[in-house]
Design a protein around this motif. Structure first.
Motif, PDB file in Angstrom:
ATOM      1  N   TYR A 150       0.853  -1.150   0.121  1.00  0.00           N
ATOM      2  CA  TYR A 150      -0.020   0.252   0.245  1.00  0.00           C
ATOM      3  C   TYR A 150       0.711   1.056  -0.458  1.00  0.00           C
ATOM      4  N   ARG A 151       0.189   2.245  -0.866  1.00  0.00           N
ATOM      5  CA  ARG A 151       1.291   3.034  -1.161  1.00  0.00           C
ATOM      6  C   ARG A 151       0.091   4.750  -1.173  1.00  0.00           C
ATOM      7  N   ASN A 152       0.585   6.189   0.136  1.00  0.00           N
ATOM      8  CA  ASN A 152      -0.403   6.840  -0.037  1.00  0.00           C
ATOM      9  C   ASN A 152      -0.301   7.410  -1.471  1.00  0.00           C
ATOM     10  N   GLU A 153      -1.805   7.586  -2.152  1.00  0.00           N
ATOM     11  CA  GLU A 153      -1.988   7.803  -3.399  1.00  0.00           C
ATOM     12  C   GLU A 153      -3.384   9.116  -3.664  1.00  0.00           C
ATOM     13  N   LYS A 154      -2.974   9.437  -4.423  1.00  0.00           N
ATOM     14  CA  LYS A 154      -4.767  10.918  -5.444  1.00  0.00           C
ATOM     15  C   LYS A 154      -4.992  10.192  -5.946  1.00  0.00           C
ATOM     16  N   ARG A 155      -5.659   9.919  -6.372  1.00  0.00           N
ATOM     17  CA  ARG A 155      -6.140   9.129  -7.961  1.00  0.00           C
ATOM     18  C   ARG A 155      -7.484   9.982  -8.808  1.00  0.00           C
ATOM     19  N   TYR A 156      -7.716  10.148 -10.112  1.00  0.00           N
ATOM     20  CA  TYR A 156      -8.886  11.535 -10.538  1.00  0.00           C
ATOM     21  C   TYR A 156      -9.721  10.316 -11.330  1.00  0.00           C
ATOM     22  N   PHE A 157     -10.402  10.346 -11.351  1.00  0.00           N
ATOM     23  CA  PHE A 157     -11.537   9.721 -11.980  1.00  0.00           C
ATOM     24  C   PHE A 157     -13.308  10.206 -12.200  1.00  0.00           C
ATOM     25  N   GLN A 158     -13.203   9.834 -13.615  1.00  0.00           N
ATOM     26  CA  GLN A 158     -14.079  10.527 -14.236  1.00  0.00           C
ATOM     27  C   GLN A 158     -15.801   9.362 -14.161  1.00  0.00           C
ATOM     28  N   ALA A 159     -17.113  10.392 -13.006  1.00  0.00           N
ATOM     29  CA  ALA A 159     -17.613   9.037 -13.032  1.00  0.00           C
ATOM     30  C   ALA A 159     -19.300  10.437 -14.607  1.00  0.00           C
ATOM     31  N   PHE A 160     -19.507   8.955 -15.369  1.00  0.00           N
ATOM     32  CA  PHE A 160     -20.932   8.988 -15.995  1.00  0.00           C
ATOM     33  C   PHE A 160     -22.137   8.901 -15.633  1.00  0.00           C
ATOM     34  N   THR A 161     -23.066  10.084 -15.836  1.00  0.00           N
ATOM     35  CA  THR A 161     -24.429   9.032 -15.509  1.00  0.00           C
ATOM     36  C   THR A 161     -25.384   9.457 -16.463  1.00  0.00           C
ATOM     37  N   THR A 162     -26.833   8.973 -16.883  1.00  0.00           N
ATOM     38  CA  THR A 162     -27.357   9.935 -17.925  1.00  0.00           C
ATOM     39  C   THR A 162     -29.064   9.650 -16.131  1.00  0.00           C
ATOM     40  N   LYS A 163     -29.227  10.703 -16.694  1.00  0.00           N
ATOM     41  CA  LYS A 163     -30.864  10.618 -15.678  1.00  0.00           C
ATOM     42  C   LYS A 163     -31.621  11.608 -16.374  1.00  0.00           C
ATOM     43  N   ASN A 164     -32.597  11.510 -16.758  1.00  0.00           N
ATOM     44  CA  ASN A 164     -34.226  11.940 -17.274  1.00  0.00           C
ATOM     45  C   ASN A 164     -34.044  11.740 -18.859  1.00  0.00           C
ATOM     46  N   GLU A 165     -32.796  11.125 -19.304  1.00  0.00           N
ATOM     47  CA  GLU A 165     -32.060  11.365 -21.007  1.00  0.00           C
ATOM     48  C   GLU A 165     -30.751  12.405 -20.915  1.00  0.00           C
ATOM     49  N   VAL A 166     -30.792  12.400 -19.988  1.00  0.00           N
ATOM     50  CA  VAL A 166     -29.348  14.067 -19.775  1.00  0.00           C
ATOM     51  C   VAL A 166     -28.314  12.911 -19.201  1.00  0.00           C
ATOM     52  N   ILE A 167     -27.137  13.751 -19.881  1.00  0.00           N
ATOM     53  CA  ILE A 167     -25.879  12.913 -19.669  1.00  0.00           C
ATOM     54  C   ILE A 167     -25.193  14.150 -18.548  1.00  0.00           C
ATOM     55  N   TYR A 168     -24.287  12.970 -17.297  1.00  0.00           N
ATOM     56  CA  TYR A 168     -23.788  14.445 -16.208  1.00  0.00           C
ATOM     57  C   TYR A 168     -22.679  13.372 -16.020  1.00  0.00           C
ATOM     58  N   VAL A 169     -22.044  14.048 -16.102  1.00  0.00           N
ATOM     59  CA  VAL A 169     -20.496  13.913 -15.798  1.00  0.00           C
ATOM     60  C   VAL A 169     -19.354  14.516 -13.909  1.00  0.00           C
ATOM     61  N   ALA A 170     -19.089  13.613 -13.467  1.00  0.00           N
ATOM     62  CA  ALA A 170     -18.434  13.912 -12.253  1.00  0.00           C
ATOM     63  C   ALA A 170     -16.686  14.336 -12.437  1.00  0.00           C
ATOM     64  N   ASP A 171     -16.187  14.767 -11.535  1.00  0.00           N
ATOM     65  CA  ASP A 171     -14.781  14.325 -10.969  1.00  0.00           C
ATOM     66  C   ASP A 171     -15.319  13.596  -9.866  1.00  0.00           C
ATOM     67  N   ILE A 172     -14.133  12.643  -9.798  1.00  0.00           N
ATOM     68  CA  ILE A 172     -13.907  12.376  -8.389  1.00  0.00           C
ATOM     69  C   ILE A 172     -12.747  11.878  -7.636  1.00  0.00           C
ATOM     70  N   TYR A 173     -12.176  12.011  -7.140  1.00  0.00           N
ATOM     71  CA  TYR A 173     -10.684  12.138  -6.415  1.00  0.00           C
ATOM     72  C   TYR A 173     -10.384  11.420  -5.362  1.00  0.00           C
ATOM     73  N   ILE A 174      -9.737  10.532  -5.251  1.00  0.00           N
ATOM     74  CA  ILE A 174      -9.935   9.132  -4.288  1.00  0.00           C
ATOM     75  C   ILE A 174      -8.448   9.113  -3.473  1.00  0.00           C
ATOM     76  N   ARG A 175      -8.446   9.829  -2.099  1.00  0.00           N
ATOM     77  CA  ARG A 175      -7.199  10.057  -1.742  1.00  0.00           C
ATOM     78  C   ARG A 175      -6.852   8.644  -0.685  1.00  0.00           C
ATOM     79  N   ALA A 176      -6.409   7.932  -0.590  1.00  0.00           N
ATOM     80  CA  ALA A 176      -5.826   6.557  -0.019  1.00  0.00           C
ATOM     81  C   ALA A 176      -4.776   6.107   0.195  1.00  0.00           C
ATOM     82  N   LYS A 177      -4.205   4.623   1.339  1.00  0.00           N
ATOM     83  CA  LYS A 177      -3.465   3.790   0.978  1.00  0.00           C
ATOM     84  C   LYS A 177      -3.906   2.627  -0.474  1.00  0.00           C
TER      85      LYS A 177
END
Length: 231
Positions: A150-177
């Motif tokens: 295990y190492r201390n990391e900070k990683r960036y992810f993108q999460a896409f979703t759809t609601k009522n036929e509209v596409i959304y995108v969110a930025d997510i960061y995980i900070r953990a070992k």
């Protein structure tokens, strides 16, 4: 979890996370994706799904009890105008052992919340999990590489979703070992269950492409921004 002054950003504390990427035929995931969202292929005709489990200790949203979360995503091509993520995911199913969390996730994050789990069993020592609901068992999942580094990391992810036929995108960061690996081995069993939508996952032992694991019982953070419409 603590809530920042910026209401477009929530920080969730977790003390367990196990994430497995499984290979799957591209035709299976293509039918679940909206236009403009394209699956990432590791080889021609082979895409990836991701299953991630979190354990969130008491205090989420300032009031939630301890609960477990189960997320199913398709790995897709990212929006590089936002930055280069570790992975981009199109979320197709989310469940947890807490109904208030599911309601919040559907409203705030635009996530496709599934019905509440009947059980979410997590063995932190051996890093294996088991989930199910009133329709039966959903999956078992476990780490197949005991040589964790295990190492201390900070990683960036993108999460896409759809609601009522509209596409959304969110930025997510995980900070953990964190520890990730591509060692082959037995990672558990997936069952044909409504949680998997139209994916056929039970016929053969799933092939693991990659696993990411957070150090058990060590607090990590999921830094999750409010989704915005995908333009």
């Amino acid at each position: 979890m603590t809530k920042r002054e910026n209401i477009d950003l929530l920080v969730w504390n977790f003390d367990f996370a196990l994430s497995t990427f499984y290979e799957i035929e591209s035709w299976q995931v293509e039918k679940l994706l909206p236009p403009r969202i394209i699956p990432m292929e590791v080889t021609p005709g082979v895409a990836l799904i991701n299953i991630t489990v979190f354990n969130f200790p008491e205090g989420g949203l300032g009031k939630l009890p301890e609960f477990q979360e189960l997320i199913l995503s398709i790995i897709v091509l990212p929006d590089l105008s936002r930055d280069v993520p570790k992975f981009a995911m199109y979320v197709i199913s989310l469940s947890s052992t807490c109904q208030e969390h599911l309601d919040h996730s559907s409203d705030y994050y635009k996530l496709p919340s599934f019905k509440k789990l009947s059980f979410g069993n997590i063995d932190k020592k051996n890093i294996n999990v088991e989930f199910g609901d009133s329709d039966g068992k959903i999956l078992t999942m476990q780490n197949c590489n005991p040589q964790a580094n295990y190492r201390n990391e900070k990683r960036y992810f993108q999460a896409f979703t759809t609601k009522n036929e509209v596409i959304y995108v969110a930025d997510i960061y995980i900070r953990a070992k964190l520890f990730d690996h591509q060692q082959s081995g037995y990672t558990g069993k997936l069952f044909n269950h409504p949680f998997f939508k139209q994916l056929e996952v039970e016929d053969t032992e799933p092939v693991s492409y990659l696993q990411m694991i957070a150090a058990p019982n060590v607090l990590g953070q999921q830094i999750y921004y409010r989704p915005k419409k995908f333009i």
